[in-house]
Design a protein around this motif. Structure first.
Motif, PDB file in Angstrom:
ATOM      1  N   LYS A 260      36.237  53.852  28.139  1.00 28.64           N
ATOM      2  CA  LYS A 260      35.076  53.748  27.263  1.00 28.64           C
ATOM      3  C   LYS A 260      34.773  55.101  26.611  1.00 28.64           C
ATOM      4  O   LYS A 260      34.917  56.156  27.242  1.00 28.64           O
ATOM      5  N   ASN A 299      28.137  45.592  22.405  1.00 29.11           N
ATOM      6  CA  ASN A 299      27.074  44.830  23.056  1.00 29.11           C
ATOM      7  C   ASN A 299      26.103  45.825  23.677  1.00 29.11           C
ATOM      8  O   ASN A 299      26.498  46.684  24.469  1.00 29.11           O
ATOM      9  N   ASN A 302      26.073  46.089  27.530  1.00 24.33           N
ATOM     10  CA  ASN A 302      27.252  46.763  28.065  1.00 24.33           C
ATOM     11  C   ASN A 302      27.175  48.273  27.864  1.00 24.33           C
ATOM     12  O   ASN A 302      27.696  49.045  28.670  1.00 24.33           O
ATOM     13  N   THR A 305      25.451  49.668  30.884  1.00 23.08           N
ATOM     14  CA  THR A 305      26.006  49.451  32.228  1.00 23.08           C
ATOM     15  C   THR A 305      27.459  49.857  32.403  1.00 23.08           C
ATOM     16  O   THR A 305      27.901  50.106  33.521  1.00 23.08           O
ATOM     17  N   GLU A 306      28.239  49.942  31.335  1.00 18.95           N
ATOM     18  CA  GLU A 306      29.675  50.192  31.473  1.00 18.95           C
ATOM     19  C   GLU A 306      30.059  51.632  31.146  1.00 18.95           C
ATOM     20  O   GLU A 306      29.593  52.192  30.165  1.00 18.95           O
TER      21      GLU A 306
END
Length: 327
Positions: A260, A299, A302, A305-306
């Protein structure tokens, strides 16, 4: 000629004082990104654009800096050279833990995360005429790892470790900047180029769009056992696909792994500044998603949280609680 009166003079002085006070109260922040040809730079530019739109309300002026990439950004943040940085989630993790590439440094416990964005895929591009059909064929070749300090250089070192390769297994290792790679590949100065970025990106587009019939470029699949091992050892990696047809002459889906892209800052950056940067981004998230093709599928949940290995900054937490993204 206009007659200058005492009132006019006082008005001019008052305006100057107001201007000086406004200038003095302006908070200047910088976001470290990556090469201009990559996706980090326009990502930072998009964030700054949204922040600067509201500067009359919050007094923050944002600027974007082109840098060597993730590792360089984390070191600059640690040394308080910059205020915010866009970094790969794996190097965020290693910096915070003091492991991997950052194993010779103490854990960067003041590192704070704000949000994650798109998945960056790891891509190895070679010429069709190179005779390279799988990643094991890179042994004995001239391979560009990218600049020392970049995320792609460090990721290539991780891949080499998993494969059991040493640097002496390659004929040579180049350290070209992303913008230099496509031409170097086409001119046979290197046999393979490495790039880690969201898709689509300008570097792979340039590499795969040369009109020279002797410079047809393909992106290699990473074999599934290697992907599985990478993801198992490193939980911040994810299986990823580069969609078929996204790049010229690469019609099929390309299997690889990814990480990410994340926005980070330091514990030392004031909470109200981080709050307003986070607010500017997510209050205008639909607008942000239109500023680059790679943002289309983002999103907002996301993003919270990611990929955020370091603790969230209190300023970001304040905003997320206000809008119900965190309890």
């Amino acid at each position: 000629m206009r007659k200058i009166t005492k009132i006019t003079i006082f008005t001019i002085i008052g305006q100057l004082l107001l201007s000086l006070n406004a200038s003095a109260s302006t908070k200047y922040i910088s976001i470290a990104t990556g090469a201009i040809t990559g996706v980090y730079y326009p990502t930072g530019g998009a964030i700054c654009r949204l922040v600067n739109r509201g500067r009359k309300d919050h007094g923050i002026r944002c600027s974007v800096e082109s840098t060597g990439g993730s590792v360089a950004n984390l070191n600059a943040l640690r040394n308080r050279v910059i205020d915010f940085g866009i970094v790969q989630s794996d190097w965020q993790y290693h910096a915070f833990k003091g492991t991997g590439f950052f194993g010779d440094q103490p854990p960067y416990k003041d590192l704070r995360s704000i949000a994650s964005f798109y998945t960056e895929t790891f891509a190895i591009a070679v010429k069709h005429s190179s005779g390279i059909s799988k990643i094991d064929d890179l042994i004995g070749k001239n391979v560009n790892f990218g600049p020392v300090g970049s995320g792609m250089y460090a990721t290539m070192e991780v891949l080499s470790s998993v494969k059991g390769w040493s640097k002496s297994d390659f004929k040579s290792i180049a350290q070209l900047n992303p913008s230099e790679q496509p031409e170097a590949l086409c001119n046979d100065r290197i046999d393979a180029m490495i790039y880690v970025s969201g898709n689509p990106n300008g570097v792979l587009q340039e590499a795969t769009q040369y009109q020279d019939p002797n410079c047809k470029v393909k992106i290699l699949n990473i074999d599934r056992p290697t992907i599985k091992k990478l993801v198992k050892i490193n939980p911040f990696y994810v299986k990823a696909i580069i969609p078929g047809g996204m790049y010229n002459d690469n019609p099929k889906n390309i299997e690889t792994f990814g990480i990410k892209a994340t926005l980070v800052t330091s514990k030392s950056i004031k909470s109200d500044i981080v709050y307003n940067v986070t607010k500017a981004l997510f209050n205008n998230f639909d607008n942000f998603k239109t500023l680059h093709p790679v943002f289309t599928a983002l999103n907002i949940k996301n993003s919270v949280t990611e990929g955020n290995s370091a603790p969230l900054h209190p300023g970001a937490i304040r905003y997320y609680k206000e809008v119900g993204l965190l309890k």
